[in-house]
Design an enzyme around this catalytic site. Structure first.
Site, PDB file in Angstrom:
ATOM      1  N   ASP A 162      52.849  15.160  53.070  1.00 35.27           N
ATOM      2  CA  ASP A 162      52.200  16.415  53.431  1.00 35.27           C
ATOM      3  C   ASP A 162      52.009  17.183  52.135  1.00 35.27           C
ATOM      4  O   ASP A 162      52.925  17.275  51.310  1.00 35.27           O
ATOM      5  CB  ASP A 162      52.992  17.220  54.449  1.00 35.27           C
ATOM      6  CG  ASP A 162      52.059  18.209  55.145  1.00 35.27           C
ATOM      7  OD1 ASP A 162      51.163  17.770  55.876  1.00 35.27           O
ATOM      8  OD2 ASP A 162      52.206  19.434  54.909  1.00 35.27           O
ATOM      9  N   GLU A 164      50.164  16.430  65.615  1.00 34.78           N
ATOM     10  CA  GLU A 164      49.901  17.848  65.391  1.00 34.78           C
ATOM     11  C   GLU A 164      50.842  18.371  64.314  1.00 34.78           C
ATOM     12  O   GLU A 164      52.070  18.241  64.432  1.00 34.78           O
ATOM     13  CB  GLU A 164      50.121  18.624  66.693  1.00 34.78           C
ATOM     14  CG  GLU A 164      49.391  19.944  66.661  1.00 34.78           C
ATOM     15  CD  GLU A 164      49.791  20.865  67.793  1.00 34.78           C
ATOM     16  OE1 GLU A 164      49.682  22.083  67.628  1.00 34.78           O
ATOM     17  OE2 GLU A 164      50.240  20.332  68.842  1.00 34.78           O
TER      18      GLU A 164
HETATM   19  P1  IMP Z   1      47.722  17.281  55.027  1.00 31.32           P
HETATM   20  O1  IMP Z   1      48.806  16.900  54.051  1.00 31.32           O
HETATM   21  O2  IMP Z   1      47.270  16.148  55.855  1.00 31.32           O
HETATM   22  O3  IMP Z   1      48.073  18.519  55.791  1.00 31.32           O
HETATM   23  O4  IMP Z   1      46.427  17.651  54.184  1.00 31.32           O
HETATM   24  C1  IMP Z   1      46.546  18.228  52.932  1.00 31.32           C
HETATM   25  C2  IMP Z   1      45.231  18.814  52.483  1.00 31.32           C
HETATM   26  O5  IMP Z   1      45.514  19.386  51.195  1.00 31.32           O
HETATM   27  C3  IMP Z   1      44.158  17.771  52.244  1.00 31.32           C
HETATM   28  O6  IMP Z   1      43.298  17.605  53.320  1.00 31.32           O
HETATM   29  C4  IMP Z   1      43.425  18.380  51.055  1.00 31.32           C
HETATM   30  O7  IMP Z   1      42.526  19.329  51.500  1.00 31.32           O
HETATM   31  C5  IMP Z   1      44.541  19.064  50.287  1.00 31.32           C
HETATM   32  N1  IMP Z   1      45.096  18.159  49.263  1.00 31.32           N
HETATM   33  C6  IMP Z   1      46.293  17.513  49.281  1.00 31.32           C
HETATM   34  N2  IMP Z   1      46.424  16.730  48.209  1.00 31.32           N
HETATM   35  C7  IMP Z   1      45.286  16.868  47.506  1.00 31.32           C
HETATM   36  C8  IMP Z   1      44.828  16.278  46.306  1.00 31.32           C
HETATM   37  O8  IMP Z   1      45.461  15.435  45.660  1.00 31.32           O
HETATM   38  N3  IMP Z   1      43.604  16.690  45.907  1.00 31.32           N
HETATM   39  C9  IMP Z   1      42.854  17.592  46.583  1.00 31.32           C
HETATM   40  N4  IMP Z   1      43.222  18.145  47.719  1.00 31.32           N
HETATM   41  C10 IMP Z   1      44.448  17.786  48.180  1.00 31.32           C
END
Ligand code: IMP
Length: 188
Positions: free
Chosen positions: A69, A40
């Site tokens: 992240d 989470e």
């Molecule tokens: P988390 O780091 O798992 O919370 O997810 C980060 C979210 O940010 C991803 O699901 C994408 O929606 C967005 N994101 C992070 N890096 C990229 C990237 O390189 N391209 C496009 N979207 C990104």
């Protein structure tokens, strides 16, 4: 050397492999390492969330782990979606939500960045953080089919991130910049 990636995101795994493997760093997914968990992400910052993910997998495996992240920060939306990028709207509706919110925002106020924080926990359980940011603008429509997430609406120069090849994106992206610092740490 071998590092476990604390993520179930196949796109992140692909990009991180493309960036680290030429330097001889083998990236093993958490699933391959037997750590079948979904952490989470209730931290308030990219660094806190990266730590939560890395720590959970480190505790299960005792092996070096890295977690990414990341998210899109839009100036006109006071930094949103930011740490909530993955949960900003239901799957398939996130880019449309951002485009709708940016509908009346003029060109000069469409500045945005992608931010990434990498938390690396080494074999002794010590944490190390590496950050990267890539600056661009929010486009007016989806463009391109490469990449993932918000790539089709993030304009970098004259092209969206989804119009760049993987090789081009991996030279300039937030993730590439943060991982470059990790690689520099390893060769020190
Ligand atoms: P988390 O780091 O798992 O919370 O997810 C980060 C979210 O940010 C991803 O699901 C994408 O929606 C967005 N994101 C992070 N890096 C990229 C990237 O390189 N391209 C496009 N979207 C990104």
């Amino acid at each position: 050397m071998k590092i476990i990636l604390a993520s179930n995101n196949k796109n992140k795994l692909r990009e991180i492999r493309e960036i680290l493997e030429p330097s001889g760093i083998e990236v093993v997914s958490q699933a391959e390492a037997g750590a079948d968990i979904e952490v989470e992400e209730n931290g308030k910052t990219f660094a806190e969330n990266a730590f939560l993910k890395a720590k959970a997998v480190y505790e299960m495996t005792g092996l070096p782990v890295l977690a990414d992240d990341s998210g899109l920060e839009i100036e006109a939306l006071d930094g949103a979606p930011g740490v909530y990028s993955a949960r900003y709207a239901p799957e398939g509706q996130r880019k449309a939500k951002v485009l709708a919110e940016m509908k009346d925002i003029p060109d000069e106020k469409r500045t945005a960045d992608f931010a990434c924080c990498i938390c690396y926990i080494d074999g002794q359980g010590r944490e190390h953080y590496f950050e990267g940011k890539c600056f661009g603008k929010i486009g007016y429509e989806n463009r391109g089919t490469n990449g993932f997430g918000y790539d089709p609406i993030f304009m970098y120069g004259g092209k969206s991130f989804a119009e760049l090849t993987a090789e081009e994106k991996n030279k300039v992206s937030h993730r590439a910049l943060a991982l470059k610092k990790l690689k520099e740490y390893f060769v020190k």
